[in-house]
Design a protein around this motif. Sequence first.
Motif, short mmCIF file in Angstrom:
data_model
loop_
_atom_site.label_atom_id
_atom_site.label_comp_id
_atom_site.label_asym_id
_atom_site.label_seq_id
_atom_site.Cartn_x
_atom_site.Cartn_y
_atom_site.Cartn_z
N THR A 259 23.66 25.59 10.20
CA THR A 259 24.67 26.61 9.85
C THR A 259 25.63 26.07 8.80
OG1 THR A 259 24.51 27.56 12.06
CG2 THR A 259 26.47 28.11 10.79
N VAL A 260 25.98 24.79 8.87
CA VAL A 260 26.84 24.20 7.84
C VAL A 260 26.19 24.33 6.47
CG1 VAL A 260 27.80 22.03 6.99
CG2 VAL A 260 28.04 22.62 9.39
N THR A 261 24.88 24.10 6.40
CA THR A 261 24.16 24.23 5.13
C THR A 261 24.26 25.65 4.58
OG1 THR A 261 22.61 22.52 5.81
CG2 THR A 261 21.92 23.96 4.04
N ILE A 262 24.00 26.63 5.45
CA ILE A 262 24.04 28.02 5.01
C ILE A 262 25.48 28.43 4.66
CG2 ILE A 262 23.52 30.39 5.67
CD1 ILE A 262 21.44 29.22 7.63
N LEU A 263 26.42 28.00 5.47
CA LEU A 263 27.82 28.34 5.22
C LEU A 263 28.33 27.72 3.93
CD1 LEU A 263 30.36 29.72 6.32
CD2 LEU A 263 30.83 27.66 7.66
N GLY A 264 27.93 26.47 3.65
CA GLY A 264 28.33 25.83 2.40
C GLY A 264 27.77 26.56 1.19
N ALA A 265 26.51 27.01 1.30
CA ALA A 265 25.92 27.76 0.19
C ALA A 265 26.63 29.08 -0.02
CB ALA A 265 24.44 28.01 0.47
N ALA A 266 27.10 29.71 1.08
CA ALA A 266 27.76 31.01 0.96
C ALA A 266 29.18 30.89 0.45
CB ALA A 266 27.74 31.70 2.32
#
Length: 503
Positions: free
Chosen positions: A56-63
């Motif tokens: 989720t950190v990966t996806i949140l950072g991309a967003a």
Amino acid sequence: MAELGALSLAMVRMNLRNRIALVYGFVFPLLFLVAFWALYRNDPVPLALHAGQFLTVTILGAACFGLPTQMVSEREAGIWRRFRLTPTPTPVFVGATLLVRLALLLAAVALQLLLARALGMPWPVHPIGLAVALLAASFAFLGLGAVIAMLVPNVPAVQALGQCLFLPMLIVGGVAVPLTSLPDWALTLSVFLPGRHAVTALQANVTGLGISAVRFELGALVVIGGAAFAAASALFRWQPVAPARSGRTTGWLLVALAAWGAVGLAAIGTGRVAPAGRDIARIGPVTDFLAAPPVPAREQAADTPAEPPVATEPEKVPEPAPEPVIAPLPPPRPPGWQAVGPADYARIAFEALPPDGGLVSPIASAGEAMDPVVAEQIALLSVRLPSWPPAKVADPVQRVRNLLTVAAVPDLLQMDGFERHVPLLVLERLEAEVPAADLPKLLYWVAMHPDEGDDSAIAALERLRLPATSEPTKPVRERIMLYAMKLLGRLTDQPPPAAARRE
């Protein structure tokens, strides 16, 4: 379609030239993964219990940073104005932008999972379900990133607004801080944030019961993403500075936030505030559960001074010195499992075992109702278990150990609800595979020799659609020991432990 392909290829080149976007897209996730590994490297199963968080950190950072940084920097540089002069329709342009960012995000996730595997994390239990959860979470968060890109005028503003969303979601949204560590007010707030639903959906497919257990969370992510993309489409602009339209902007922003509110209220209304996660306690050696030898009748030690008698005559007659106490020798251990008997069972302090409803080695009570999702998983396991090769090995001790592994690993991986019902299924299978007279003896032998035998059954759990943990295997052996004792207690009419284990 040809236009979309050509435009996507051009955007891939532009994204790979943007160093800031690459840092947030690839370097940032790997740093978080290493941080999670450093914090939880002593977990029984490395990283597996935190996969939902670091993904989720990966996806949140991309967003919050990657996508809006790329979009805003291109818009500031005038690249978007050039695209506007081409015959490419606006929806195709926006679709290519999002598809390229999604492809880069999935590449970063794949890289992260490969590194996690190298650090000891097992492969996800439900890879197809994980792909679905990744797409749902990406849909929700990339919509959020598109809204950020439409609201801010420049890249520094992206950083400021992104941090305002990123940090609260990490701290109170269950992304970086486990839900079990949050106070009640933060738990209530977390159900309004998409980060919590993303973590739950992803984790359920890495170590849990799969898509069927997280339908609500997947639906919540789709609702949040749909509202965000609707708002971003309405606010889309080609120029770095848009005409003043504060009322319209506020209205669409409220539409996006209304989805968060609706999801949170639905979660509260369906009783989803309390977290399902549990802490994993370390089990002591087998000697912790051996009953103490009987205390001899003489309670005074040889060096304890005797209480003086009451004087009845002028002269006090000294009492004879108390005889020395000789502690009884512990009974000899049986030479093999065939020699085990009731006297050996009495050596186990069953009341000192963790309670059946506690944090470690839980066992459901007879007739306990199951959640429909759990009932479906248990039914599938009951069909697969009879033909499982490790349950058919010739050595009866190893056969019992292998079957107990089926209960031990789900407990370690916190497959909540599911792991409570597996031990009873395992006991049923043991009674079918092992003669009734031999089963208590074999359970005792496995419990008293936790370091013997091999761990090959762990790698074969994938044939049962269960996760196969990697090194270290000692925590699995500890759980096997506990379940062997608990099931032995049931076969020898010992009441199940009702209180927490003595420290």
